[in-house]
Motif scaffolding. Sequence first.
Motif, short mmCIF file in Angstrom:
data_model
loop_
_atom_site.label_atom_id
_atom_site.label_comp_id
_atom_site.label_asym_id
_atom_site.label_seq_id
_atom_site.Cartn_x
_atom_site.Cartn_y
_atom_site.Cartn_z
N PRO A 13 0.97 -1.10 0.06
CA PRO A 13 -0.23 -0.07 -0.16
C PRO A 13 0.85 1.32 0.02
CG PRO A 13 -0.09 -0.97 2.05
CD PRO A 13 0.86 -1.82 1.41
N ILE A 14 0.50 2.39 -0.79
CA ILE A 14 1.21 3.27 -0.75
C ILE A 14 1.06 4.17 0.37
CG2 ILE A 14 1.62 5.68 -2.18
CD1 ILE A 14 2.34 2.81 -3.36
N LEU A 15 -0.06 4.41 0.84
CA LEU A 15 -0.20 5.19 2.28
C LEU A 15 -0.91 4.13 3.35
CD1 LEU A 15 -2.23 8.28 0.78
CD2 LEU A 15 0.18 7.96 1.33
N GLN A 16 -0.25 4.36 4.57
CA GLN A 16 -0.59 3.60 5.68
C GLN A 16 -1.20 4.41 6.51
OE1 GLN A 16 2.64 1.01 6.61
NE2 GLN A 16 2.68 -0.22 4.89
N ALA B 41 1.47 7.30 7.03
CA ALA B 41 2.68 6.85 6.93
C ALA B 41 3.21 6.20 5.39
CB ALA B 41 3.02 5.43 7.95
N PHE B 42 4.30 6.71 4.80
CA PHE B 42 4.63 6.60 3.62
C PHE B 42 6.35 6.53 3.33
CE2 PHE B 42 3.26 10.67 3.95
CZ PHE B 42 4.20 11.69 3.34
N LEU B 43 6.74 5.98 2.20
CA LEU B 43 8.04 6.02 1.91
C LEU B 43 8.00 7.15 0.82
CD1 LEU B 43 9.32 2.45 1.74
CD2 LEU B 43 9.81 4.02 3.54
N LEU B 44 9.01 8.18 0.72
CA LEU B 44 9.09 9.02 -0.08
C LEU B 44 10.55 9.04 -0.49
CD1 LEU B 44 7.89 11.53 -1.82
CD2 LEU B 44 8.37 12.81 -0.06
#
Length: 128
Positions: free
Chosen positions: A35-38, A57-60
């Motif tokens: 999932p892109i956004l948690q 929460a996300f990875l950028l």
Amino acid sequence: AWVPAPEPLTGKGAISQLQEFVQGSKRYPMPPSCPILQWSYDTRTMEGSLDFRATAAFLLDGVPHHVAGGWRASKKLAQRDAAEAALVFFVGRWGEMVQLEDSSKSTRSKADSGAGNSRISLATSQSA
């Protein structure tokens, strides 16, 4: 002071825009199954009503980030608030910083190209 993101001209909501922004990372693309956004939620009771605060929460670009919104009357409103806060920060503030950095590099490059000794010119432009 927190300023809400303006409504987009495309008609897309803040949550969709944040997801697209995070997915736009070319350097560290997310695997298809992730999932892109948690989302996570905090709750509180104020004056007899239940309020929610969402955290996205996300990875950028491979770096983990967490952005919390404000207290809202529903989970959906809390999600939207957190997404708007993330967009204001990452697109607005970071965008401004990148533009300033690019502008500074461009100015230094122009100064360096006109100088006889680029090291002296570069040192002078950095100390100013």
